[in-house]
Design a protein around this motif. Sequence first.
Motif, PDB file in Angstrom:
ATOM      1  N   UNK A 153       0.847  -1.187   0.000  1.00  0.00           N
ATOM      2  CA  UNK A 153       0.000   0.000   0.000  1.00  0.00           C
ATOM      3  C   UNK A 153       0.885   1.239   0.000  1.00  0.00           C
ATOM      4  N   UNK A 154       0.600   2.162  -0.903  1.00  0.00           N
ATOM      5  CA  UNK A 154       1.388   3.387  -0.920  1.00  0.00           C
ATOM      6  C   UNK A 154       0.503   4.583  -0.539  1.00  0.00           C
ATOM      7  N   UNK A 155       1.089   5.451   0.271  1.00  0.00           N
ATOM      8  CA  UNK A 155       0.371   6.607   0.812  1.00  0.00           C
ATOM      9  C   UNK A 155       0.912   7.907   0.222  1.00  0.00           C
ATOM     10  N   UNK A 156       1.475   7.814  -0.973  1.00  0.00           N
ATOM     11  CA  UNK A 156       2.165   8.962  -1.567  1.00  0.00           C
ATOM     12  C   UNK A 156       1.397   9.589  -2.722  1.00  0.00           C
ATOM     13  N   UNK A 157       0.237   9.046  -3.043  1.00  0.00           N
ATOM     14  CA  UNK A 157      -0.542   9.585  -4.148  1.00  0.00           C
ATOM     15  C   UNK A 157       0.028   9.278  -5.515  1.00  0.00           C
ATOM     16  N   UNK A 158       0.861   8.258  -5.602  1.00  0.00           N
ATOM     17  CA  UNK A 158       1.500   7.894  -6.864  1.00  0.00           C
ATOM     18  C   UNK A 158       0.560   7.122  -7.781  1.00  0.00           C
ATOM     19  N   UNK A 159       0.897   7.092  -9.073  1.00  0.00           N
ATOM     20  CA  UNK A 159       0.035   6.402 -10.041  1.00  0.00           C
ATOM     21  C   UNK A 159       0.693   5.170 -10.656  1.00  0.00           C
TER      22      UNK A 159
END
Lengths: 113, 118
Positions: free
Chosen positions: B24-30
């Motif tokens: 899970x990434x919390x960086x707003x990456x696509x």
Amino acid sequence: GESVGLHLPTLSVQEGDNSIINCAYSNSASDYFIWYKQESGKGPQFIIDIRSNMDKRQGQRVTVLLNKTVKHLSLQIAATQPGDSAVYFCAEIPWGGYNKLIFGAGTRLAVHP
Amino acid sequence: ETGVTQTPRHLVMGMTNKKSLKCEQHLGHNAMYWYKQSAKKPLELMFVYNFKEQTENNSVPSRFSPECPNSSHLFLHLHTLQPEDSALYLCASSQETKKGYDSNQPQHFGDGTRLSIL
């Protein structure tokens, strides 16, 4: 289980000395070169990158040098600290492969007090 | 806190088991990635997802099946693995602009799942 591991070259330095970590690459068509640091039990952490049209780039306490003639990349760390102890990887991004990192084998940096 | 969280941190499974790794990434990456780091080889890219679409499968055996339900989550489903699949599996994310690599948007890695196949 695993029987034979990668033999990572190790660079041992005294705290306060400068460190130079080297990397040779084979793809002359690479667009970017990137250095990552991986501490024990952690994932790789971005340090600095350099584009293929540059020879040198400086960051905070780090400098990356690119010699395209001999396909050589180096990472210089000034005033090495115990917290710099880690495995350092160079990676390259081929032209047109903007999200495809190709990693080298890595070098272990050991900093002694 | 890396911004990219992987669970579990350690997993031991038999060759006939089915398990899944989660990222899970919390960086707003696509864009999200799976890498394999074994003792025998350098870090290897396995899969790439851009905007939830798989854009790279680096000749990975079908016993590894990725899933990207949204831009924040990435799974790696494991089935009938072999002992040589024991490794550290790393997830990464980045913000892709379709204009090439952006020095201001490098890939951010999680701390990995250490997988051991018995």
